[in-house]
Design an enzyme around this catalytic site. Structure first.
Site, PDB file in Angstrom:
ATOM      1  N   GLY A  10       0.808  -1.212   0.000  1.00 35.87           N
ATOM      2  CA  GLY A  10       0.000   0.000   0.000  1.00 35.87           C
ATOM      3  C   GLY A  10       0.838   1.257   0.000  1.00 35.87           C
ATOM      4  N   ALA A  11       1.921   1.248  -0.778  1.00 30.53           N
ATOM      5  CA  ALA A  11       2.897   2.351  -0.728  1.00 30.53           C
ATOM      6  C   ALA A  11       2.594   3.478  -1.703  1.00 30.53           C
ATOM      7  CB  ALA A  11       4.303   1.805  -1.001  1.00 30.53           C
ATOM      8  N   ASN A  12       1.448   3.439  -2.370  1.00 32.48           N
ATOM      9  CA  ASN A  12       1.161   4.475  -3.360  1.00 32.48           C
ATOM     10  C   ASN A  12       0.358   5.648  -2.795  1.00 32.48           C
ATOM     11  OD1 ASN A  12      -0.991   2.178  -3.710  1.00 32.48           O
ATOM     12  ND2 ASN A  12      -2.007   4.060  -4.337  1.00 32.48           N
ATOM     13  N   GLY A  14      -1.310   7.662   1.175  1.00 29.28           N
ATOM     14  CA  GLY A  14      -1.413   7.718   2.627  1.00 29.28           C
ATOM     15  C   GLY A  14      -0.094   7.523   3.350  1.00 29.28           C
ATOM     16  N   ILE A  15      -0.157   6.890   4.516  1.00 28.01           N
ATOM     17  CA  ILE A  15       1.058   6.717   5.307  1.00 28.01           C
ATOM     18  C   ILE A  15       2.035   5.752   4.642  1.00 28.01           C
ATOM     19  CG2 ILE A  15      -0.068   7.307   7.481  1.00 28.01           C
ATOM     20  CD1 ILE A  15      -0.060   4.329   8.197  1.00 28.01           C
ATOM     21  N   GLY A  16       1.524   4.877   3.778  1.00 30.77           N
ATOM     22  CA  GLY A  16       2.415   3.970   3.051  1.00 30.77           C
ATOM     23  C   GLY A  16       3.343   4.735   2.133  1.00 30.77           C
ATOM     24  N   SER A 140      -4.123  -0.803  14.727  1.00 29.79           N
ATOM     25  CA  SER A 140      -4.883   0.404  15.068  1.00 29.79           C
ATOM     26  C   SER A 140      -5.452   0.287  16.474  1.00 29.79           C
ATOM     27  CB  SER A 140      -6.026   0.596  14.070  1.00 29.79           C
ATOM     28  OG  SER A 140      -6.929   1.584  14.505  1.00 29.79           O
ATOM     29  N   TYR A 165     -13.643  -4.280  10.796  1.00 27.87           N
ATOM     30  CA  TYR A 165     -12.355  -3.571  10.748  1.00 27.87           C
ATOM     31  C   TYR A 165     -11.636  -3.699  12.091  1.00 27.87           C
ATOM     32  CZ  TYR A 165      -8.924   0.176  10.471  1.00 27.87           C
ATOM     33  OH  TYR A 165      -7.739   0.884  10.502  1.00 27.87           O
TER      34      TYR A 165
END
Length: 291
Positions: A10-12, A14-16, A140, A165
């Protein structure tokens, strides 16, 4: 971090993306594991503009598909000698309509827990090949609202998107707890963290009451840069390579719920995950075979 190989899911965005950028600026060789090719390319260009080197790679995979996870892992295994830092960052939240992945898993449980479990299993020998391996899984504080039921992990009886979640984030901590135990005696550690309530695109597609609450709360949330700080700390600090099996918040160890550190829960979740994915995840056996 110079020349350390860091894989970030998920590096594209947000925090990623922030994590990838900041670790790249520290000299790390970044592997961005992303679902959307165009978004990944755009993020890569942004990172390359500021990192001072060109070691930023993209591997594509939709984490809701075990087939694509396996294909991505095979590509990584063939192209990289080791993984120094594996960051299981990608996560998602669904609405209140229960949906399943192509493999038949409840979507939130499948993407947020089973995907990092499978990816870590498939790449564990590459992490163990590092002089000091580091596995970081983003959880989280939402885990405190979980209703953990080993007999209904995929919420077939009574589904609620927010609860699903929260349950998945509890699973992240239980996975880390058990993985850390199984990694003892190796040079690899496993920790988890709470990034904070982040003002990003996360949860924007969620409708209903929870979506309304998210919208109202957004002005009070922290920035993506602030949210990535603990992940970056664990990937680049001395403590990140000595702590094992801990839950971090604001760059410091914190106490999750008792359910989250229950040995029985952690072991059974591991066993059920193996059964669902039809794998046998034994980190120490990987190390023994390697030795």
């Amino acid at each position: 971090m110079k020349d350390k190989i860091c894989l970030i899911t998920g590096a594209n965005s947000g925090i990623g993306k922030v994590t990838a950028r900041e670790l790249a600026k520290k000299g790390a060789h970044i592997i961005m594991l992303c679902r959307n090719e165009q978004k990944a390319e755009n993020a890569r260009e942004d990172i390359l503009r500021v990192c001072g080197h060109d070691k930023v790679d993209i591997v594509l995979a939709d984490l809701s598909s075990t087939k694509q996870i396996k294909e991505a892992a095979a590509k990584i295994r063939s192209e990289y000698p080791r993984i120094d830092v594996l960051i299981n960052n990608a996560g998602m939240i669904m609405g209140n309509d229960r949906e399943t992945t192509e493999d038949g898993f409840e979507w939130t449980f499948g993407v947020n827990h089973l995907a990092p479990f499978l990816l870590t299993h498939l790449l564990i020998d590459k992490v163990l090949a590092s002089k000091k391996g580091n596995i970081i899984t983003v959880s989280s504080e939402a885990h405190r609202f979980a209703n953990f039921d080993l007999n209904d992990l995929q919420m077939q009886r009574k589904y609620n998107g927010l609860k699903a979640y929260a349950n998945s984030k509890l699973c992240n901590i239980l996975f880390t707890h058990e993985l850390a135990k199984r990694l003892k005696g190796t040079q690899t550690v496993s920790n988890t963290l709470h990034p904070g309530a982040i003002a990003s695109n996360f949860g924007k597609g969620v409708s209903g009451f929870f979506g309304f609450v998210m919208k109202l709360s957004r002005p009070f949330m922290i920035s993506e840069e602030k949210g990535a700080e603990t992940t970056i700390y664990l990937a680049s600090s001395e403590e990140g390579y000595t702590a094992n099996g801990l839950y971090f918040k604001n760059k410091k160890p914190a106490s999750p719920t008792k359910v989250a550190t229950n040995d029985y829960n952690a072991r059974r979740l591991w066993e059920v995950s193996e059964e669902l994915l039809q794998v046998k995840f034994s980190p120490v056996k990987h190390k023994a075979a390697e030795g």
